[in-house]
Every structure is written in C-alpha cells, then in structure tokens.
Design a protein around this motif. Structure first.
Motif, PDB file in Angstrom:
ATOM      1  N   LEU A 165       2.619   0.671   2.827  1.00  0.00           N
ATOM      2  CA  LEU A 165       2.106   0.907   1.390  1.00  0.00           C
ATOM      3  C   LEU A 165       2.157  -0.545   0.838  1.00  0.00           C
ATOM      4  N   ARG A 166       1.205  -0.911   0.074  1.00  0.00           N
ATOM      5  CA  ARG A 166       1.066  -2.106  -0.610  1.00  0.00           C
ATOM      6  C   ARG A 166       1.894  -1.814  -1.928  1.00  0.00           C
ATOM      7  N   VAL A 167       2.443  -2.786  -2.461  1.00  0.00           N
ATOM      8  CA  VAL A 167       3.144  -2.738  -3.702  1.00  0.00           C
ATOM      9  C   VAL A 167       2.337  -3.449  -4.952  1.00  0.00           C
ATOM     10  N   ARG A 168       2.036  -2.937  -5.916  1.00  0.00           N
ATOM     11  CA  ARG A 168       1.147  -3.292  -6.976  1.00  0.00           C
ATOM     12  C   ARG A 168       1.979  -3.333  -8.298  1.00  0.00           C
ATOM     13  N   ALA A 169       2.319  -4.564  -8.986  1.00  0.00           N
ATOM     14  CA  ALA A 169       3.032  -4.521 -10.093  1.00  0.00           C
ATOM     15  C   ALA A 169       2.108  -5.418 -11.051  1.00  0.00           C
TER      16      ALA A 169
END
Length: 315
Positions: free
Chosen positions: A215-219
C-alpha cells in the motif's frame, strides 16, 4: 483505570465519577447508616438527601459507574426543525445515492440542484453537512476508496491537564483504506510539541505483514521533505476526490470527539467548564484514546494484510 471499570463512561467524566464512586463506597461501608451521615455524604456530593439515597441504592445494586447520573455527556437540545419535509427528503436521498463517503462539496451541489428543480427551499449548508456527518458516523462497512494508508492530524475533544493549563491533545492518525481501520497513532499533549511522525510510522510498520498487498502511504498535510522521509507518495497533478481524514473519521472515534478545524473548536477551558467535566491527566488521555481506537476498529471490517510500498518491513 484505578480499580474500577469506567467503560461506558464519557472520558471527560472520569475524574468526577471516580470521586462519586469513592464517596459512595465510603458511605456504603458504614455499618449503621443514619440520617446525619447521609446528610453529610450528600453535602460532599453537592446534592440533596433524597437524591443521594437514590444514588447510593443504584450503586449498591449495580456497582456500574456507567449507571451513575453524570456518567454521560448531556446532549444539547436540538432546535426545532423548521426545514420542510420535502427538503430533508431530498438531502437524505442525495446522501444515500452518492454515499456517506461522498465529498461534502458534491453533496451540497446536488442537493441544491435537485431542490431548485423541484422549486423547494434547500437545506442550509450546515444542515446538509450535519446529515452527511451522521451518515458517515453510522457507516460501518468498507468504503469505495482505493487501498492506501492515509495519515492526517486532528485534536481530541478532551480537556487535558498540562503545566497548569487545560489543552486539547493533538493526534496524528494513520488509517487503512478501504476499511477505515486505524493502524497507528501518536498523541501530543504538550502544546509546544507536535505528534511524532517517527513514532506513528513505527506503529504502522509494526502492523504490516510481508505477505500483504503493498500500500502507498499518503500524508497530504506534511511538507514535501517530511513526506519523503517516511516514503509517502505525492499523487501527481493534485487529483481530486482523494479521501480526507474528516471524511473517514468525523465526528468521533469511539467515545472521543475529534476536531479538524482548530480555529472553530471550543477551547479546552470552555470544555472543562461544562458540568461534571474535569481536566484529565495524561494517563487518562492516553487510556481514553486507546479505548476509543479499539472501539472504532471493532466496528470496521477486518482489514486486509498490508505491507508498505517502497519501504523495508521493520519489526
């Protein structure tokens, strides 16, 4: 929680309910209870004798702190709803068709369009927003969002003690999509400190599974440098429609309310002045948030195993 089960008690009421339980236990342990002692104990609680007798009976029979008066937040009475039924029906229908996780802007536009077509008065933006928030709060299933880990920030609606001041704790939260499960968080009570991104990512990595989907991490709230440091993905071209933390978590996790627009939030001092509400110790704040996260996750579907895209698995 200092020897008593406070589950089911509003966390902001914990100090007061502990005080009441201690006084009731002390009174109930008296072998020969007389009117004079009952009057003295009622005075300590700031209530009348008849009220105190009823309270003592509840405690002797049930010994459940959640059953004591004042254990729950008192909801403010809602103003009379002068909105025409047809307008409310349009808003409800739009939210049902677009889905609880639809963007607020899209819901507002569609409700107003349909009301204009039907020549009826549209609900106010605030009314539509409240209806949408209620729909999101009751939505327990998975969302239609693409799988990812979304990281965002908010504050907990808990009055916390810190160096003689009353403050709102701030949270950094990582949510796994599409299930909306909280897979990591960090708490900062000191207003001079930010929640730790490093501690948050350590808890997220501890929840990973090497066999899980990447999964990508988005912040989106972090700077480009901070995003790069944790391996967060920056979507190309600022695409619209990506979920936000308020969409996923508002208005609360478990029994703890969340604040996403700090400037519009009630001050911690005002919150602490509400009847039966007392500022919480750091220990109580941490415990309340732990319980809230567990309660939130218990209502979500079981999340799929995941690993983090482009990052080593750390144990």
């Amino acid at each position: 929680m200092e020897g008593i089960d406070l589950s089911g008690v509003d966390p902001t009421r914990w100090p007061e309910i502990r005080r009441r339980v201690a006084i009731l236990d002390e009174y109930c342990a008296i072998p020969d209870r007389k009117q004079r002692s009952r009057r003295a104990y009622a005075k300590r609680l700031g209530i009348g004798e008849a009220h105190f007798s009823a309270l003592a009976q509840i405690w002797r029979e049930r010994r459940n702190p959640a059953d004591l008066p004042g254990a729950q937040a008192r909801q403010s009475p809602k103003p009379a709803n002068r909105l025409p039924a047809a307008s409310a029906d349009v808003a409800s229908d739009v939210i049902e068709k677009l889905g609880a996780m639809a963007r607020r802007r899209d819901v507002l536009i569609e409700v107003k369009r349909r009301c204009a077509d039907a020549a009826i008065v549209p609900p106010s933006d605030a009314t539509i927003t409240n209806m949408l928030t209620a729909a999101r709060a009751s939505h327990a299933g998975a969302t239609a969002f693409e799988p990812e880990i979304l990281i965002g920030t908010c504050a907990a609606r808990l009055p916390a003690q810190h160096d003689g001041e009353v403050v709102l704790p701030r949270l950094l939260i990582a949510v796994q999509l599409p299930e909306r499960v909280i897979v990591g968080y960090d708490v900062a009570i000191d207003p001079a400190l930010e929640p730790s991104v490093d501690r948050l990512m350590a808890s997220v990595r501890a929840a990973t599974d090497p066999a899980g989907a990447s999964l990508r991490v988005r912040a989106p709230h972090l700077s480009a440098l901070e995003q790069a440091a944790i391996g967060a993905t920056v979507p190309v071209g600022r695409p619209t429609g990506l979920p936000t933390l308020p969409q996923l978590l508002a208005p609360a996790i478990g029994e703890v309310g969340l604040v996403f627009q700090f400037a519009k939030a009630k001050s911690a001092d005002r919150l602490a002045r509400i009847r039966n509400v007392s500022p919480l110790s750091e220990r109580d704040v941490v415990t309340a948030i732990q319980l809230a996260v567990a309660a939130h996750n218990a209502r979500r579907p079981r999340p799929a195993p995941f690993s983090l895209a482009g990052q080593p698995i750390v144990y």
